[in-house]
Design a protein around this motif. Structure first.
Motif, PDB file in Angstrom:
ATOM      1  N   GLN A 103      24.320  -2.916  20.166  1.00 46.55           N
ATOM      2  CA  GLN A 103      25.351  -3.139  19.161  1.00 46.55           C
ATOM      3  C   GLN A 103      25.362  -1.947  18.217  1.00 46.55           C
ATOM      4  N   GLY A 104      26.557  -1.569  17.797  1.00 43.52           N
ATOM      5  CA  GLY A 104      26.622  -0.442  16.881  1.00 43.52           C
ATOM      6  C   GLY A 104      27.987  -0.290  16.257  1.00 43.52           C
ATOM      7  N   ALA A 105      28.113   0.737  15.442  1.00 41.66           N
ATOM      8  CA  ALA A 105      29.380   1.045  14.773  1.00 41.66           C
ATOM      9  C   ALA A 105      29.381   2.509  14.377  1.00 41.66           C
ATOM     10  N   SER A 106      30.570   3.064  14.230  1.00 41.30           N
ATOM     11  CA  SER A 106      30.734   4.444  13.786  1.00 41.30           C
ATOM     12  C   SER A 106      31.687   4.493  12.603  1.00 41.30           C
ATOM     13  N   ALA A 107      31.474   5.469  11.750  1.00 40.38           N
ATOM     14  CA  ALA A 107      32.361   5.730  10.616  1.00 40.38           C
ATOM     15  C   ALA A 107      32.668   7.209  10.584  1.00 40.38           C
ATOM     16  N   ILE A 108      33.934   7.557  10.396  1.00 39.93           N
ATOM     17  CA  ILE A 108      34.321   8.967  10.335  1.00 39.93           C
ATOM     18  C   ILE A 108      35.394   9.161   9.267  1.00 39.93           C
ATOM     19  N   VAL A 145      29.084   9.189  10.949  1.00 40.80           N
ATOM     20  CA  VAL A 145      27.775   8.625  11.269  1.00 40.80           C
ATOM     21  C   VAL A 145      27.953   7.537  12.313  1.00 40.80           C
ATOM     22  N   THR A 146      26.964   7.397  13.185  1.00 44.66           N
ATOM     23  CA  THR A 146      26.962   6.359  14.212  1.00 44.66           C
ATOM     24  C   THR A 146      25.633   5.617  14.157  1.00 44.66           C
ATOM     25  N   VAL A 187      23.307  -5.941   9.093  1.00 45.45           N
ATOM     26  CA  VAL A 187      22.386  -4.818   9.265  1.00 45.45           C
ATOM     27  C   VAL A 187      23.149  -3.540   9.602  1.00 45.45           C
ATOM     28  N   VAL A 188      24.107  -3.651  10.529  1.00 43.10           N
ATOM     29  CA  VAL A 188      24.890  -2.490  10.939  1.00 43.10           C
ATOM     30  C   VAL A 188      25.658  -1.918   9.751  1.00 43.10           C
ATOM     31  N   LEU A 189      26.319  -2.783   9.008  1.00 38.97           N
ATOM     32  CA  LEU A 189      27.112  -2.322   7.865  1.00 38.97           C
ATOM     33  C   LEU A 189      26.252  -1.674   6.795  1.00 38.97           C
ATOM     34  N   THR A 190      25.110  -2.266   6.512  1.00 37.80           N
ATOM     35  CA  THR A 190      24.232  -1.692   5.495  1.00 37.80           C
ATOM     36  C   THR A 190      23.828  -0.274   5.867  1.00 37.80           C
ATOM     37  N   SER A 191      23.540  -0.046   7.140  1.00 41.10           N
ATOM     38  CA  SER A 191      23.165   1.291   7.591  1.00 41.10           C
ATOM     39  C   SER A 191      24.316   2.272   7.456  1.00 41.10           C
ATOM     40  N   LEU A 192      25.532   1.841   7.843  1.00 39.52           N
ATOM     41  CA  LEU A 192      26.687   2.722   7.684  1.00 39.52           C
ATOM     42  C   LEU A 192      26.939   3.045   6.216  1.00 39.52           C
ATOM     43  N   GLN A 228      23.534  12.261  11.532  1.00 38.42           N
ATOM     44  CA  GLN A 228      24.762  11.672  12.075  1.00 38.42           C
ATOM     45  C   GLN A 228      24.487  10.528  13.038  1.00 38.42           C
ATOM     46  N   PHE A 229      23.229  10.282  13.341  1.00 38.66           N
ATOM     47  CA  PHE A 229      22.907   9.253  14.322  1.00 38.66           C
ATOM     48  C   PHE A 229      21.734   8.413  13.815  1.00 38.66           C
ATOM     49  N   ILE A 230      21.957   7.117  13.660  1.00 36.92           N
ATOM     50  CA  ILE A 230      20.925   6.180  13.237  1.00 36.92           C
ATOM     51  C   ILE A 230      20.655   5.238  14.403  1.00 36.92           C
ATOM     52  N   HIS A 231      19.408   5.105  14.780  1.00 40.01           N
ATOM     53  CA  HIS A 231      19.104   4.195  15.880  1.00 40.01           C
ATOM     54  C   HIS A 231      17.949   3.277  15.471  1.00 40.01           C
ATOM     55  N   MET A 232      18.027   2.046  15.930  1.00 38.55           N
ATOM     56  CA  MET A 232      16.963   1.074  15.714  1.00 38.55           C
ATOM     57  C   MET A 232      16.367   0.719  17.064  1.00 38.55           C
ATOM     58  N   LEU A 233      15.272   1.405  17.375  1.00 38.77           N
ATOM     59  CA  LEU A 233      14.563   1.236  18.632  1.00 38.77           C
ATOM     60  C   LEU A 233      13.083   1.052  18.325  1.00 38.77           C
ATOM     61  N   PRO A 234      12.337   0.422  19.223  1.00 42.24           N
ATOM     62  CA  PRO A 234      10.888   0.323  18.991  1.00 42.24           C
ATOM     63  C   PRO A 234      10.246   1.688  18.999  1.00 42.24           C
ATOM     64  N   ASN A 235       9.232   1.863  18.167  1.00 43.14           N
ATOM     65  CA  ASN A 235       8.529   3.144  18.069  1.00 43.14           C
ATOM     66  C   ASN A 235       7.068   2.859  17.751  1.00 43.14           C
ATOM     67  N   ILE A 236       6.168   3.249  18.644  1.00 51.31           N
ATOM     68  CA  ILE A 236       4.747   2.980  18.425  1.00 51.31           C
ATOM     69  C   ILE A 236       3.986   4.234  17.971  1.00 51.31           C
TER      70      ILE A 236
END
Length: 352
Positions: free
Chosen positions: A24-29, A81-82, A202-207, A314-322
């Motif tokens: 899931q995601g969103a972009s703003a330009i 930003v995406t 969550v998506v909107l807050t990040s944008l 320009q790119f925000i991602h929410m992925l697991p990171n150990i």
């Protein structure tokens, strides 16, 4: 006034386990309709469709060089930003936030300080299937999602039973509060009215955190009239209406301050807005690349050609990171817990 056009992809409401839409995601330009129309004409001079749609264009390999050229122009010439999130990981992160954090909070432990919640969720997501049992963990996440939606005593009891059915002793830090103690504070947090597993918030807050930085002054947002974006629209209006003065630090590069510089949100017909169509291209390319990299799709844009076009901001991602040390540094001093509590009560929980 600056206008950011936004579009989303992968929205499935509360259901983060949807097998067909993992991301899931969103972009703003920030681009005008005139500039957008010129770019579309330059890259797709023979376009016959009523509007530019990423999914339709990407199906034809002959369009891929044009799409990459368009993305290069957008990313190099315009503020944008995406945001992209792995929905299953986000469900795991929510599990830690609701089914574990309240237990530690009552014992004086700030579970968000230095990103401890993020680290534990990453470990649970990546090692959990082996340590806890793949099927048992999947059943636990399904029970958690169900309990967050239903909030009934029966759904909460099913959640505790699902936690106890795992090999939870292998990860007691994450599952102990439910499996060992059936902790009342955790169950109460899950049963709180108004909170859910819907990621639109969550998506909107990040944008917004990025749009607030990119905009030099007051700005507005336009988006398509789609059903999915109606949820985003309502949340954006609540953000705009919130006039209390407060600021929260999230990471070393992001913070959120109210009142926002965002002053207006409007819906438009994407057929009449070339700028909104380009927002569709941006988020479509990002989601398709995520699917390609994880083997869910093929024959789309080459991610190795697309991803180097983005700057870090320009790119925000929410992925697991150990890489726990890196995450500790990045999230040091985070006020995530305070921000979540505040936004849940003041924005999400505000009456219509």
């Amino acid at each position: 006034m600056t206008c950011f056009r936004i579009d989303e992809s992968g929205y499935t409401g509360f259901d983060l386990l949807n097998a067909d839409q993992r991301w899931q995601g969103a972009s703003a330009i920030a681009i005008s309709d005139d500039d957008a129309a010129c770019l579309i004409k330059a890259h797709f001079p023979r376009l016959q469709a009523a509007e530019l749609k990423y999914r339709a264009l990407s199906r034809r390999k002959a369009n891929h060089p044009r799409l990459l050229g368009l993305m290069k122009d957008l990313l190099s010439e315009f503020d944008c930003v995406t945001y992209v999130a792995d929905k299953r990981f986000m469900l795991t992160l929510m599990f830690v936030d609701f089914a574990a954090e309240p237990f530690y909070f009552e014992r004086g432990i700030d579970f968000y300080e230095d990103g401890q919640n993020y680290a534990l969720a990453s470990l649970l997501h990546m090692a959990g299937p082996v340590l806890l049992g793949e099927t048992a963990l999947a059943d636990l996440m399904a029970a958690f999602q169900h309990a967050m939606k239903e909030k009934s005593p029966d759904s909460l009891q099913q959640l505790v039973a699902a936690a106890r059915a795992t090999n939870w002793q292998q990860m007691p830090e994450a599952l102990g509060p439910l499996a060992k103690y059936a902790d009342r504070d955790c169950l109460s947090a899950i049963a709180t009215p108004g909170v859910s597993t819907d990621l639109a918030f969550v998506v909107l807050t990040s944008l917004i955190t990025r749009m607030e930085v990119m905009a030099k002054g007051a700005y507005r947002v336009e988006h398509d009239q789609s059903k999915n974006l109606s949820t985003y629209h309502d949340l954006l209006q609540r953000y705009i209406d919130h006039d209390e003065e407060v600021e929260f630090r999230a990471t070393e590069i992001t913070s959120l301050r109210f009142p926002l510089k965002l002053t207006e949100v409007t819906q438009v017909d994407s057929k009449n807005s070339p700028a909104v169509q380009l927002a569709d291209v941006m988020i479509g390319a990002a989601i398709e690349s995520a699917n390609t990299l994880t083997g869910s799709r093929s024959n789309g844009l080459d991610p190795e050609a697309l991803m180097p076009l983005y700057r870090d901001d320009q790119f925000i991602h929410m992925l697991p990171n150990i890489d726990f040390e890196e995450q500790r540094r990045f999230r040091s001093g985070s006020q995530g817990g305070k921000a979540i509590d505040y936004l849940a009560s003041k924005i999400v929980g505000e009456p219509d």
